[in-house]
Design a protein around this motif. Sequence first.
Motif: not given
Length: 385
Positions: A60, A89-90, A134, A137-138
């Motif tokens: 994550d 990905l952050p 994240k 977004h996923d």
Amino acid sequence: MPVRGDAMVPPLTGVRVLVVDDLEQNRRLMHAVLEPRGFVVRSESSGPAALEALAECEVDVVLLDVLMPVMDGYETCQRIKADPHTAMLPVVMVTASGTQQRLRALEVGADDFVTKPFDQAELMARVRSLARVKRLHDTVVEQTVALERWTAELESRVAEQVADLERLSRLRRFLSPQIAGLIVESGDESFLESHRRDITTVFTDLRGFTAFAETSEPEETMAVLRDYHAALGELVFHYEGTLEHFAGDGLMVFFNDPPPCADAPRRAVRMALEMRDRVDELAAQWRRQGHDLGFGVGIAQGYATLGRVGFEGRWDYAAIGTVTNVAARLCAAATTRQVLISPRVRAGLDDSFETRSLGPVELRGISRPLEVHEVIGTIGQEAFP
């Protein structure tokens, strides 16, 4: 109360953090800070090892140190952002306090940074914030993929339904709706290929129609045919016959193809008698309008060649053979309200039908006289089927 959009965001639990630092004591510190607070931590000692880890497992947030041998944090971050699978990905860069390092971190694509020595509360806040983004977004990606899959399935189903409707429309021109529907559901159109079958053929037409059509206005002729076809067509469907064609006042129907019909003679005769009753009602109306029209039927049983005839864009389903000619000649020989049948049809009837023999009859186009029977009516009130 949470806002409506929050319902789309999964609960922020089990956040997976990849710690990348070449110093073991720094990795241990990150484990000690993050794991007691519910984070799932994996650590790697180099940039290449971090890239391999990202190819193997879901993450994550990445906590990435800047100063590392072989591949520093800047290059590692660039490679993470260049890969389509990890581009979103952050990445949090762990930098010194200098402004230059922070600017460089942002230039290579880092999403945020923390400075050494870091404040634990600040680190937690940044990691949670980026992990939430994240996860959202996923979720959006999963929903997009699901929507694309659903759209593709819908398009496929619509295409199949359109094809089925086209097939159904084509088949319903000569089959009853229920039979056409069964064929469409099964997907089997092999019956359209040429084949031989023992069928019972019914031929009907109106007595006096040619003279009527010559002396009547076209609108009157079409009105009579419209009522006539509607009345008889409904009965064809009811008795599940196969409609070969309409030709003016002529109508040809057969039984035992495509669907097998064990009682084809009985069904054909019962349909013809009910057709006669319907036309009697119509004839009464026509007489009030000054039209003198009668109704005759011929029914024969025998082998015929059946299948699709025509050309692309205009196909019909036809029966070709002596049996169809015999039915047509019996119909031509019938007087008003007569239902004439061949010997095989008579043999296929039971005691619920009243018939009488007319003896051998010469039929035009038939080489030998044919033993003809007239159907008077039915005995009792047996219902179809």
